[in-house]
Design a protein around this motif. Sequence first.
Motif, PDB file in Angstrom:
ATOM      1  N   ASP A 184      -8.799   3.242 -14.398  1.00  0.00           N
ATOM      2  CA  ASP A 184      -8.697   1.880 -14.916  1.00  0.00           C
ATOM      3  C   ASP A 184      -7.250   1.406 -15.045  1.00  0.00           C
ATOM      4  O   ASP A 184      -6.987   0.431 -15.765  1.00  0.00           O
ATOM      5  CB  ASP A 184      -9.373   1.784 -16.295  1.00  0.00           C
ATOM      6  N   SER A 185      -6.324   2.081 -14.393  1.00  0.00           N
ATOM      7  CA  SER A 185      -4.929   1.693 -14.533  1.00  0.00           C
ATOM      8  C   SER A 185      -4.134   2.128 -13.313  1.00  0.00           C
ATOM      9  O   SER A 185      -4.638   2.864 -12.460  1.00  0.00           O
ATOM     10  CB  SER A 185      -4.318   2.290 -15.810  1.00  0.00           C
ATOM     11  N   THR A 186      -2.875   1.671 -13.245  1.00  0.00           N
ATOM     12  CA  THR A 186      -2.004   1.979 -12.110  1.00  0.00           C
ATOM     13  C   THR A 186      -0.631   2.381 -12.614  1.00  0.00           C
ATOM     14  O   THR A 186      -0.057   1.710 -13.488  1.00  0.00           O
ATOM     15  CB  THR A 186      -1.868   0.767 -11.173  1.00  0.00           C
ATOM     16  N   ASP A 219      -2.773  -1.395 -17.258  1.00  0.00           N
ATOM     17  CA  ASP A 219      -4.227  -1.458 -17.125  1.00  0.00           C
ATOM     18  C   ASP A 219      -4.680  -2.909 -17.161  1.00  0.00           C
ATOM     19  O   ASP A 219      -5.838  -3.203 -17.447  1.00  0.00           O
ATOM     20  CB  ASP A 219      -4.922  -0.646 -18.215  1.00  0.00           C
ATOM     21  N   LEU A 220      -3.744  -3.821 -16.853  1.00  0.00           N
ATOM     22  CA  LEU A 220      -3.938  -5.273 -16.807  1.00  0.00           C
ATOM     23  C   LEU A 220      -4.060  -5.901 -18.198  1.00  0.00           C
ATOM     24  O   LEU A 220      -4.164  -7.127 -18.309  1.00  0.00           O
ATOM     25  CB  LEU A 220      -5.147  -5.655 -15.949  1.00  0.00           C
ATOM     26  N   THR A 221      -4.054  -5.096 -19.240  1.00  0.00           N
ATOM     27  CA  THR A 221      -3.941  -5.595 -20.611  1.00  0.00           C
ATOM     28  C   THR A 221      -2.629  -5.114 -21.211  1.00  0.00           C
ATOM     29  O   THR A 221      -1.815  -5.908 -21.682  1.00  0.00           O
ATOM     30  CB  THR A 221      -5.124  -5.127 -21.474  1.00  0.00           C
ATOM     31  N   TRP A 222      -2.420  -3.826 -21.164  1.00  0.00           N
ATOM     32  CA  TRP A 222      -1.153  -3.229 -21.581  1.00  0.00           C
ATOM     33  C   TRP A 222      -0.267  -2.972 -20.362  1.00  0.00           C
ATOM     34  O   TRP A 222      -0.758  -2.586 -19.301  1.00  0.00           O
ATOM     35  CB  TRP A 222      -1.390  -1.903 -22.297  1.00  0.00           C
ATOM     36  N   THR A 223       1.042  -3.188 -20.535  1.00  0.00           N
ATOM     37  CA  THR A 223       2.020  -2.827 -19.509  1.00  0.00           C
ATOM     38  C   THR A 223       3.202  -2.158 -20.198  1.00  0.00           C
ATOM     39  O   THR A 223       3.725  -2.682 -21.187  1.00  0.00           O
ATOM     40  CB  THR A 223       2.516  -4.054 -18.725  1.00  0.00           C
ATOM     41  N   LEU A 224       3.613  -1.004 -19.682  1.00  0.00           N
ATOM     42  CA  LEU A 224       4.773  -0.277 -20.201  1.00  0.00           C
ATOM     43  C   LEU A 224       5.725  -0.019 -19.045  1.00  0.00           C
ATOM     44  O   LEU A 224       5.290   0.272 -17.915  1.00  0.00           O
ATOM     45  CB  LEU A 224       4.345   1.045 -20.837  1.00  0.00           C
ATOM     46  N   ARG A 225       7.037  -0.091 -19.333  1.00  0.00           N
ATOM     47  CA  ARG A 225       8.010  -0.008 -18.244  1.00  0.00           C
ATOM     48  C   ARG A 225       9.310   0.616 -18.727  1.00  0.00           C
ATOM     49  O   ARG A 225       9.755   0.366 -19.853  1.00  0.00           O
ATOM     50  CB  ARG A 225       8.286  -1.410 -17.695  1.00  0.00           C
ATOM     51  N   THR A 255      20.202   0.861 -18.956  1.00  0.00           N
ATOM     52  CA  THR A 255      18.947   1.477 -19.392  1.00  0.00           C
ATOM     53  C   THR A 255      18.079   0.404 -20.034  1.00  0.00           C
ATOM     54  O   THR A 255      18.574  -0.417 -20.821  1.00  0.00           O
ATOM     55  CB  THR A 255      19.208   2.597 -20.423  1.00  0.00           C
ATOM     56  N   GLY A 256      16.809   0.397 -19.695  1.00  0.00           N
ATOM     57  CA  GLY A 256      15.922  -0.594 -20.276  1.00  0.00           C
ATOM     58  C   GLY A 256      14.510  -0.079 -20.444  1.00  0.00           C
ATOM     59  O   GLY A 256      14.028   0.729 -19.646  1.00  0.00           O
ATOM     60  N   VAL A 257      13.852  -0.536 -21.489  1.00  0.00           N
ATOM     61  CA  VAL A 257      12.432  -0.257 -21.707  1.00  0.00           C
ATOM     62  C   VAL A 257      11.756  -1.565 -22.083  1.00  0.00           C
ATOM     63  O   VAL A 257      12.379  -2.465 -22.670  1.00  0.00           O
ATOM     64  CB  VAL A 257      12.198   0.803 -22.807  1.00  0.00           C
ATOM     65  N   GLY A 258      10.510  -1.676 -21.734  1.00  0.00           N
ATOM     66  CA  GLY A 258       9.785  -2.897 -22.048  1.00  0.00           C
ATOM     67  C   GLY A 258       8.295  -2.662 -22.100  1.00  0.00           C
ATOM     68  O   GLY A 258       7.782  -1.635 -21.632  1.00  0.00           O
ATOM     69  N   GLY A 259       7.600  -3.617 -22.662  1.00  0.00           N
ATOM     70  CA  GLY A 259       6.155  -3.527 -22.740  1.00  0.00           C
ATOM     71  C   GLY A 259       5.544  -4.883 -23.014  1.00  0.00           C
ATOM     72  O   GLY A 259       6.221  -5.805 -23.499  1.00  0.00           O
ATOM     73  N   ALA A 268       1.951 -10.506 -26.340  1.00  0.00           N
ATOM     74  CA  ALA A 268       3.118  -9.883 -26.965  1.00  0.00           C
ATOM     75  C   ALA A 268       3.968  -9.271 -25.857  1.00  0.00           C
ATOM     76  O   ALA A 268       3.458  -8.539 -25.005  1.00  0.00           O
ATOM     77  CB  ALA A 268       2.705  -8.813 -27.973  1.00  0.00           C
ATOM     78  N   ILE A 269       5.264  -9.596 -25.850  1.00  0.00           N
ATOM     79  CA  ILE A 269       6.188  -9.090 -24.831  1.00  0.00           C
ATOM     80  C   ILE A 269       7.459  -8.647 -25.541  1.00  0.00           C
ATOM     81  O   ILE A 269       7.960  -9.344 -26.434  1.00  0.00           O
ATOM     82  CB  ILE A 269       6.554 -10.174 -23.797  1.00  0.00           C
ATOM     83  N   ALA A 270       7.999  -7.506 -25.152  1.00  0.00           N
ATOM     84  CA  ALA A 270       9.239  -7.020 -25.748  1.00  0.00           C
ATOM     85  C   ALA A 270      10.037  -6.250 -24.703  1.00  0.00           C
ATOM     86  O   ALA A 270       9.470  -5.547 -23.865  1.00  0.00           O
ATOM     87  CB  ALA A 270       8.963  -6.127 -26.957  1.00  0.00           C
ATOM     88  N   GLU A 271      11.367  -6.397 -24.747  1.00  0.00           N
ATOM     89  CA  GLU A 271      12.272  -5.631 -23.891  1.00  0.00           C
ATOM     90  C   GLU A 271      13.505  -5.249 -24.697  1.00  0.00           C
ATOM     91  O   GLU A 271      13.956  -6.016 -25.556  1.00  0.00           O
ATOM     92  CB  GLU A 271      12.695  -6.426 -22.660  1.00  0.00           C
TER      93      GLU A 271
END
Length: 393
Positions: A184-186, A219-225, A255-259, A268-271
């Motif tokens: 259910d995710s990529t 998973d098209l609802t949550w995204t982590l990066r 360096t970066g993280v986001g979700g 909700a979006i944060a980086e």
Amino acid sequence: MKLMMKALPLAISVALVSTAHADEATDKKIAQLEQQVKSLQKQQTASLADKFNFNGFISVGYQSADNSAGYNGATTSADFEQDSKLGFQGTFNISNQTQAVLQLMMRGDNDWEVEAEWAYISHRFDNGLQARAGKLRVPLFMYSDYLDVGYAQPFARPPGEVYDQVPFSSYTGGDLSYDVEFEDSTLTMQAFGGQSDVETDTVELDLSNVLGANISWTDLTWTLRGVYGQTQLDGSLLDDGNAILPVNDETATFTGVGGSYDNGSFIAIAEWTQMEIDGLLADNESGYITLGYRINQFTPYVTAAYLKTTDEAERALPPLFPLALALNEERTAYSVGVRWDAIDNVALKFDVTHATDFGDTHGGLDNNPYDLLTGTFKYDSTTVYSVKVDAVF
């Protein structure tokens, strides 16, 4: 002789009839050939149409501010160019696995000059690995691929506290990416490398050995990066066209993280990012969080963002005081806005952003001069009002 004279008209008539039949046959054959040519041309045109995809996007923005500090380039005068842009993207399918992509951009703040933002060839191998080569968008942020496509963003503009800290958006080189498909995710892994350059009124830099990698899961609802990148810098900082600080083979790292979370209603979006540069150039840290909620065609949102340099001590000695004034930055920004999806493919956005908490710095604003007599900067806050129309076609 009389017999020959009598036979001559008959022979002429037969010849004329034969010629007429020959002409009729020739005309019929030509018509058939023309029909075949038209059919082939139609097939080629249809085949070309199947291979070529074209789309575009446009943003028309208005902004003004309560002072001329220069947040997002805004002043007390009405500005219709800073946030206005027009882009066209064409994709040619060379084969089922190979594509050529060209994206042309025209920006209001660049006098509407045409520039190629993307120009690359992409190939997907049978094992799922994708390779691209040419001019590409540097993939440092969550919205890097859609940096100019305002319609793909919930806010009026990506928070400058994060997105304005890297002075280049494209590079020439290549990348490799691979998708791992779960139930259910990529999971997507990408490595990139190349070179770029920056030429503005305040800096001239050559960026060599641009290298990095990022990994994202959705998973098209949550995204982590997460992303890491580095480059070598050569050039100088400028003041009125004159070099004031040489930059010789300095290493810069990012360096970066986001979700993000989007369930169709709540957003909700944060980086968070950190940039470190050898030498006297400023290291900085920045981040933002955006919350929004869709109510039919309306999406009200709020954003809080911050920016600060983290190496002020390296420029604290008296001889470096002018450099400290130029490079040290500190700022907090709060935005309140609403997106209205008025019609299909068109969104109207209203935004008010208040920037404050500059500390003892200019807040990263170009039009915030230092007063030697008072020992303070002219502005300690600014508020920018924006109206923007974003569309895709």
